[in-house]
Design a protein around this motif. Structure first.
Motif, PDB file in Angstrom:
ATOM      1  N   THR A  58       0.843  -1.191   0.000  1.00 15.53           N
ATOM      2  CA  THR A  58       0.000   0.000   0.000  1.00 15.53           C
ATOM      3  C   THR A  58       0.879   1.243   0.000  1.00 15.53           C
ATOM      4  O   THR A  58       2.084   1.168   0.255  1.00 15.53           O
ATOM      5  N   LEU A  59       0.260   2.357  -0.270  1.00 14.43           N
ATOM      6  CA  LEU A  59       0.956   3.630  -0.334  1.00 14.43           C
ATOM      7  C   LEU A  59       0.583   4.464   0.885  1.00 14.43           C
ATOM      8  O   LEU A  59      -0.593   4.613   1.195  1.00 14.43           O
ATOM      9  N   VAL A  60       1.592   4.973   1.596  1.00 14.13           N
ATOM     10  CA  VAL A  60       1.355   5.790   2.788  1.00 14.13           C
ATOM     11  C   VAL A  60       2.151   7.097   2.673  1.00 14.13           C
ATOM     12  O   VAL A  60       3.156   7.148   1.968  1.00 14.13           O
ATOM     13  N   PRO A  61       1.692   8.140   3.354  1.00 14.93           N
ATOM     14  CA  PRO A  61       2.469   9.398   3.352  1.00 14.93           C
ATOM     15  C   PRO A  61       3.827   9.193   4.008  1.00 14.93           C
ATOM     16  O   PRO A  61       3.948   8.500   5.023  1.00 14.93           O
ATOM     17  N   LYS A  62       4.838   9.787   3.412  1.00 17.63           N
ATOM     18  CA  LYS A  62       6.199   9.680   3.949  1.00 17.63           C
ATOM     19  C   LYS A  62       6.378  10.724   5.033  1.00 17.63           C
ATOM     20  O   LYS A  62       6.115  11.909   4.809  1.00 17.63           O
ATOM     21  N   PRO A  63       6.794  10.302   6.223  1.00 19.05           N
ATOM     22  CA  PRO A  63       7.026  11.294   7.269  1.00 19.05           C
ATOM     23  C   PRO A  63       8.182  12.213   6.881  1.00 19.05           C
ATOM     24  O   PRO A  63       9.180  11.778   6.344  1.00 19.05           O
ATOM     25  N   GLY A  64       7.991  13.466   7.123  1.00 24.08           N
ATOM     26  CA  GLY A  64       9.033  14.431   6.815  1.00 24.08           C
ATOM     27  C   GLY A  64       8.958  15.017   5.416  1.00 24.08           C
ATOM     28  O   GLY A  64       9.800  15.819   5.050  1.00 24.08           O
ATOM     29  N   ALA A  65       7.973  14.607   4.631  1.00 18.17           N
ATOM     30  CA  ALA A  65       7.806  15.205   3.302  1.00 18.17           C
ATOM     31  C   ALA A  65       7.286  16.629   3.499  1.00 18.17           C
ATOM     32  O   ALA A  65       6.306  16.847   4.197  1.00 18.17           O
ATOM     33  N   GLY A  66       7.950  17.560   2.902  1.00 19.24           N
ATOM     34  CA  GLY A  66       7.622  18.950   3.169  1.00 19.24           C
ATOM     35  C   GLY A  66       6.896  19.643   2.036  1.00 19.24           C
ATOM     36  O   GLY A  66       6.279  19.030   1.175  1.00 19.24           O
ATOM     37  N   VAL A  67       7.016  20.949   2.046  1.00 21.11           N
ATOM     38  CA  VAL A  67       6.346  21.801   1.076  1.00 21.11           C
ATOM     39  C   VAL A  67       6.892  21.549  -0.329  1.00 21.11           C
ATOM     40  O   VAL A  67       6.149  21.605  -1.309  1.00 21.11           O
ATOM     41  N   GLY A  68       8.171  21.234  -0.424  1.00 16.60           N
ATOM     42  CA  GLY A  68       8.780  20.988  -1.736  1.00 16.60           C
ATOM     43  C   GLY A  68       8.125  19.843  -2.479  1.00 16.60           C
ATOM     44  O   GLY A  68       7.886  19.937  -3.686  1.00 16.60           O
ATOM     45  N   SER A  69       7.819  18.768  -1.765  1.00 16.01           N
ATOM     46  CA  SER A  69       7.159  17.645  -2.432  1.00 16.01           C
ATOM     47  C   SER A  69       5.740  18.013  -2.839  1.00 16.01           C
ATOM     48  O   SER A  69       5.254  17.566  -3.878  1.00 16.01           O
ATOM     49  N   GLY A  70       5.078  18.835  -2.046  1.00 17.28           N
ATOM     50  CA  GLY A  70       3.738  19.287  -2.417  1.00 17.28           C
ATOM     51  C   GLY A  70       3.750  20.148  -3.664  1.00 17.28           C
ATOM     52  O   GLY A  70       2.907  19.989  -4.558  1.00 17.28           O
ATOM     53  N   LEU A  71       4.708  21.064  -3.752  1.00 21.26           N
ATOM     54  CA  LEU A  71       4.821  21.907  -4.940  1.00 21.26           C
ATOM     55  C   LEU A  71       5.201  21.080  -6.166  1.00 21.26           C
ATOM     56  O   LEU A  71       4.682  21.302  -7.272  1.00 21.26           O
ATOM     57  N   ALA A  72       6.111  20.121  -5.979  1.00 23.22           N
ATOM     58  CA  ALA A  72       6.499  19.255  -7.095  1.00 23.22           C
ATOM     59  C   ALA A  72       5.329  18.382  -7.533  1.00 23.22           C
ATOM     60  O   ALA A  72       5.179  18.093  -8.729  1.00 23.22           O
ATOM     61  N   ASN A  73       4.483  17.972  -6.587  1.00 26.99           N
ATOM     62  CA  ASN A  73       3.299  17.192  -6.945  1.00 26.99           C
ATOM     63  C   ASN A  73       2.336  18.006  -7.807  1.00 26.99           C
ATOM     64  O   ASN A  73       1.703  17.451  -8.712  1.00 26.99           O
ATOM     65  N   ILE A  74       2.218  19.287  -7.527  1.00 23.91           N
ATOM     66  CA  ILE A  74       1.342  20.134  -8.351  1.00 23.91           C
ATOM     67  C   ILE A  74       1.862  20.166  -9.784  1.00 23.91           C
ATOM     68  O   ILE A  74       1.092  20.016 -10.739  1.00 23.91           O
ATOM     69  N   LEU A  75       3.164  20.306  -9.945  1.00 24.81           N
ATOM     70  CA  LEU A  75       3.761  20.265 -11.278  1.00 24.81           C
ATOM     71  C   LEU A  75       3.558  18.889 -11.918  1.00 24.81           C
ATOM     72  O   LEU A  75       3.255  18.786 -13.111  1.00 24.81           O
ATOM     73  N   TRP A  76       3.715  17.823 -11.134  1.00 22.26           N
ATOM     74  CA  TRP A  76       3.504  16.452 -11.619  1.00 22.26           C
ATOM     75  C   TRP A  76       2.074  16.273 -12.119  1.00 22.26           C
ATOM     76  O   TRP A  76       1.841  15.693 -13.185  1.00 22.26           O
ATOM     77  N   VAL A  77       1.090  16.760 -11.358  1.00 22.47           N
ATOM     78  CA  VAL A  77      -0.313  16.611 -11.752  1.00 22.47           C
ATOM     79  C   VAL A  77      -0.563  17.294 -13.086  1.00 22.47           C
ATOM     80  O   VAL A  77      -1.232  16.740 -13.963  1.00 22.47           O
ATOM     81  N   VAL A  78      -0.014  18.488 -13.251  1.00 24.29           N
ATOM     82  CA  VAL A  78      -0.235  19.240 -14.488  1.00 24.29           C
ATOM     83  C   VAL A  78       0.412  18.537 -15.679  1.00 24.29           C
ATOM     84  O   VAL A  78      -0.196  18.418 -16.745  1.00 24.29           O
ATOM     85  N   LEU A  79       1.629  18.029 -15.502  1.00 20.52           N
ATOM     86  CA  LEU A  79       2.364  17.452 -16.622  1.00 20.52           C
ATOM     87  C   LEU A  79       2.030  15.987 -16.895  1.00 20.52           C
ATOM     88  O   LEU A  79       1.972  15.581 -18.057  1.00 20.52           O
ATOM     89  N   ALA A  80       1.838  15.185 -15.864  1.00 20.26           N
ATOM     90  CA  ALA A  80       1.685  13.749 -16.097  1.00 20.26           C
ATOM     91  C   ALA A  80       0.633  13.081 -15.238  1.00 20.26           C
ATOM     92  O   ALA A  80       0.019  12.105 -15.668  1.00 20.26           O
ATOM     93  N   GLY A  81       0.411  13.572 -14.050  1.00 16.88           N
ATOM     94  CA  GLY A  81      -0.416  12.853 -13.084  1.00 16.88           C
ATOM     95  C   GLY A  81      -1.855  12.645 -13.494  1.00 16.88           C
ATOM     96  O   GLY A  81      -2.409  11.571 -13.296  1.00 16.88           O
ATOM     97  N   TRP A  82      -2.471  13.651 -14.078  1.00 22.72           N
ATOM     98  CA  TRP A  82      -3.894  13.526 -14.388  1.00 22.72           C
ATOM     99  C   TRP A  82      -4.142  12.488 -15.452  1.00 22.72           C
ATOM    100  O   TRP A  82      -5.090  11.710 -15.357  1.00 22.72           O
ATOM    101  N   TRP A  83      -3.300  12.419 -16.501  1.00 28.32           N
ATOM    102  CA  TRP A  83      -3.573  11.424 -17.535  1.00 28.32           C
ATOM    103  C   TRP A  83      -3.121  10.034 -17.111  1.00 28.32           C
ATOM    104  O   TRP A  83      -3.699   9.037 -17.556  1.00 28.32           O
ATOM    105  N   LEU A  84      -2.120   9.931 -16.243  1.00 29.11           N
ATOM    106  CA  LEU A  84      -1.758   8.619 -15.706  1.00 29.11           C
ATOM    107  C   LEU A  84      -2.883   8.078 -14.824  1.00 29.11           C
ATOM    108  O   LEU A  84      -3.255   6.905 -14.924  1.00 29.11           O
ATOM    109  N   ALA A  85      -3.421   8.930 -13.956  1.00 32.20           N
ATOM    110  CA  ALA A  85      -4.528   8.504 -13.095  1.00 32.20           C
ATOM    111  C   ALA A  85      -5.751   8.141 -13.933  1.00 32.20           C
ATOM    112  O   ALA A  85      -6.406   7.128 -13.666  1.00 32.20           O
TER     113      ALA A  85
END
Length: 127
Positions: A58-85
């Motif tokens: 299963t997939l769980v949140p990584k402890p210590g993941a900060g704002v940088g991963s959240g901002l990178a996820n927003i970029l990921w969603v725009v570029l690849a995440g939405w069509w992969l999902a």
């Protein structure tokens, strides 16, 4: 435990696990070559490993993941995440049409959050 192993082997052969892992692996290699996208390459590699053997994990949140991963996820969603999902959702629906394909459809549905928002998460064994 045995059922998870059998499901994972069937997933590799019939559920598309090898194809998904190869696709995510190729994407990871491309991201590693383009040095600035190395964090996305790590996320793609995580998705490759998860899509290779999804049952019993299963997939769980990584402890210590900060704002940088959240901002990178927003970029990921725009570029690849939405069509992969979306592709995992469509594949899951198609697989759930048959009774035999239902476990593989569920595995595709499990991959949706990982494909949509992969950074700041880790794959662990399910209890």
């Amino acid at each position: 435990m045995v059922i998870r192993f059998v499901l994972n082997v069937l997933w590799l052969v019939f559920g598309g696990g090898i194809v998904l892992a190869a696709g995510y692996g190729i994407a990871a290699l491309i991201c590693f070559v383009l040095v600035i996208t190395i964090p996305f390459g790590v996320a793609s590699l995580r998705l490759a490993v998860y899509s290779l053997w999804p049952f019993g994990r299963t997939l769980v949140p990584k402890p210590g993941a900060g704002v940088g991963s959240g901002l990178a996820n927003i970029l990921w969603v725009v570029l690849a995440g939405w069509w992969l999902a979306l592709s995992h959702i469509l594949a899951g629906i198609a697989l759930c049409v048959t009774i035999i394909g239902i476990p593989f459809g569920i595995a595709n549905f499990k991959l949706v959050p990982a494909a949509f928002w992969p950074l700041g998460r880790e794959v662990v064994d399910a209890p």
